[in-house]
Design a protein around this motif. Structure first.
Motif, PDB file in Angstrom:
ATOM      1  N   SER A 175      -1.972  -4.511   3.898  1.00  0.00           N
ATOM      2  CA  SER A 175      -3.534  -3.156   2.882  1.00  0.00           C
ATOM      3  C   SER A 175      -2.338  -2.737   1.778  1.00  0.00           C
ATOM      4  O   SER A 175      -1.285  -2.656   2.114  1.00  0.00           O
ATOM      5  N   PHE A 176      -3.197  -2.323   1.325  1.00  0.00           N
ATOM      6  CA  PHE A 176      -2.304  -1.497   0.049  1.00  0.00           C
ATOM      7  C   PHE A 176      -2.070  -0.143   0.734  1.00  0.00           C
ATOM      8  O   PHE A 176      -0.971   0.358   0.457  1.00  0.00           O
ATOM      9  N   GLU A 177      -2.338   0.073   1.777  1.00  0.00           N
ATOM     10  CA  GLU A 177      -2.445   1.701   2.186  1.00  0.00           C
ATOM     11  C   GLU A 177      -0.467   1.336   2.352  1.00  0.00           C
ATOM     12  O   GLU A 177       0.081   2.398   3.189  1.00  0.00           O
ATOM     13  N   ALA A 178      -0.042   0.526   3.656  1.00  0.00           N
ATOM     14  CA  ALA A 178       0.830  -0.013   3.574  1.00  0.00           C
ATOM     15  C   ALA A 178       1.692   0.058   2.611  1.00  0.00           C
ATOM     16  O   ALA A 178       2.861   0.663   2.792  1.00  0.00           O
ATOM     17  N   LEU A 179       1.568  -0.070   1.298  1.00  0.00           N
ATOM     18  CA  LEU A 179       2.152  -0.755   0.646  1.00  0.00           C
ATOM     19  C   LEU A 179       2.689   0.556  -0.167  1.00  0.00           C
ATOM     20  O   LEU A 179       3.875   0.536  -0.263  1.00  0.00           O
ATOM     21  N   LEU A 189       1.556  -0.225 -10.815  1.00  0.00           N
ATOM     22  CA  LEU A 189       1.172   0.933  -9.478  1.00  0.00           C
ATOM     23  C   LEU A 189       1.743   1.970  -9.351  1.00  0.00           C
ATOM     24  O   LEU A 189       1.648   2.901  -8.584  1.00  0.00           O
ATOM     25  N   GLY A 190       3.118   2.250 -10.346  1.00  0.00           N
ATOM     26  CA  GLY A 190       3.701   3.452  -9.918  1.00  0.00           C
ATOM     27  C   GLY A 190       3.106   4.550 -10.616  1.00  0.00           C
ATOM     28  O   GLY A 190       2.518   5.583 -10.101  1.00  0.00           O
ATOM     29  N   ASP A 191       2.167   4.368 -11.792  1.00  0.00           N
ATOM     30  CA  ASP A 191       1.447   4.646 -12.010  1.00  0.00           C
ATOM     31  C   ASP A 191      -0.129   5.867 -11.545  1.00  0.00           C
ATOM     32  O   ASP A 191      -0.563   6.690 -11.209  1.00  0.00           O
ATOM     33  N   VAL A 192      -0.585   4.884 -10.683  1.00  0.00           N
ATOM     34  CA  VAL A 192      -1.742   4.312  -9.409  1.00  0.00           C
ATOM     35  C   VAL A 192      -0.933   5.872  -8.818  1.00  0.00           C
ATOM     36  O   VAL A 192      -2.012   5.917  -8.034  1.00  0.00           O
ATOM     37  N   GLY A 226      -2.592   9.001  -7.066  1.00  0.00           N
ATOM     38  CA  GLY A 226      -2.776   8.912  -6.030  1.00  0.00           C
ATOM     39  C   GLY A 226      -4.446   8.106  -5.905  1.00  0.00           C
ATOM     40  O   GLY A 226      -5.228   8.407  -5.325  1.00  0.00           O
ATOM     41  N   GLU A 227      -4.275   7.379  -6.281  1.00  0.00           N
ATOM     42  CA  GLU A 227      -5.506   5.993  -6.677  1.00  0.00           C
ATOM     43  C   GLU A 227      -5.576   4.486  -6.384  1.00  0.00           C
ATOM     44  O   GLU A 227      -3.979   4.735  -5.568  1.00  0.00           O
ATOM     45  N   THR A 228      -6.558   3.707  -5.603  1.00  0.00           N
ATOM     46  CA  THR A 228      -6.336   2.493  -5.320  1.00  0.00           C
ATOM     47  C   THR A 228      -6.392   1.602  -6.475  1.00  0.00           C
ATOM     48  O   THR A 228      -6.652   2.228  -7.425  1.00  0.00           O
ATOM     49  N   PRO A 229      -5.730   0.675  -6.735  1.00  0.00           N
ATOM     50  CA  PRO A 229      -5.876  -0.728  -8.081  1.00  0.00           C
ATOM     51  C   PRO A 229      -7.149  -1.284  -7.790  1.00  0.00           C
ATOM     52  O   PRO A 229      -7.527  -1.448  -6.755  1.00  0.00           O
TER      53      PRO A 229
END
Length: 239
Positions: free
Chosen positions: A37-41, A197-200, A204-207
């Motif tokens: 998941s994105f959270e795990a990443l 993703l670094g900027d995301v 504190g956002e999600t892609p």
């Protein structure tokens, strides 16, 4: 009696790869969802970057193997895997790693499906008469167009695009080539999202995983779909 038993065993063996894939997909869908998941990443991004910097080649090999397994067993998280490829390796060579892994995983599903039931089904369609035979002949005449279309259209699930060709007798080399080339647009889009993703993370956002359906992305892909369908359209007008 013995010959019949051996035939039954042989038939069961042919289905084992598909059974293994289906079983892994069901178990993985319940047990791995939180890990892919994105959270795990997001939570493990620093450890991943450190490991990549210290073991680049090993990271590439492990990533490709993991992505291939995700596709092969239809596990949740294929989009996250593509994004991770961009996050770890940038748009290039991340796109190349993503495309290679997805193609290998798709090919393994294709081979399992063809070995299990695809060959028999294709042979039955070829030997049949009437509407079924016409459908099979129409598919055979337009295989390249069909293969590129099901890869390019975002609405077609990836596992469907892997199974259908196996059921209609598509040759392996056509499947591999069309898969590799057909998934390039989508793979580049998701890999580029991962590269940013670094900027995301900093915000504190999600892609935006639905980016492929935005007009500036979707319209060029639909244009490629039209080009892929053009041979079929021309044949239809000739007839």
């Amino acid at each position: 009696m013995s010959d019949m038993t051996e035939t039954q065993k042989s038939g069961l063996v042919r289905y084992l790869p598909l059974i293994a894939i289906f079983t892994a997909a069901v178990i993985g869908g319940f047990t791995l969802r939180d890990y892919l998941s994105f959270e795990a990443l997001r939570d493990n991004r620093e450890a991943l970057i450190v490991f990549r910097d210290n073991n680049y080649l090993l990271t590439v090999l492990v990533f490709i193997a993991a992505y291939t397994a995700i596709v092969t067993f239809s596990l949740p998280g294929a989009a996250i895997a593509s994004i991770t490829g961009g996050f770890l390796f940038a748009t290039f060579p991340g796109s190349l790693f993503n495309i290679a892994a997805a193609t290998m995983g798709a090919t393994l599903i294709f081979l399992a499906a063809r070995w299990g039931m695809g060959e028999k089904l294709a042979a039955k369609m070829e030997a049949s008469d009437g509407a079924v035979k016409k459908i099979k002949d129409g598919i055979d005449e337009n295989q390249w167009s069909m293969l590129f279309l099901i890869r390019l259209v975002p609405a077609v699930p990836f596992f469907v695009a892997n199974l259908v060709p196996a059921m209609v007798g598509v040759p392996l080399h056509r499947f591999v080539i069309s898969t590799f080339l057909g998934i390039i647009p989508g793979a580049v889009v998701y890999t580029s999202v991962g590269a940013g993703l670094g900027d995301v993370f900093a915000r504190g956002e999600t892609p935006n995983l639905g980016i492929i359906f935005e007009p500036q992305i979707l319209l060029p892909i639909l244009g490629l779909c039209v080009l892929a369908a053009l041979p079929m359209i021309l044949k239809l007008f000739k007839k």
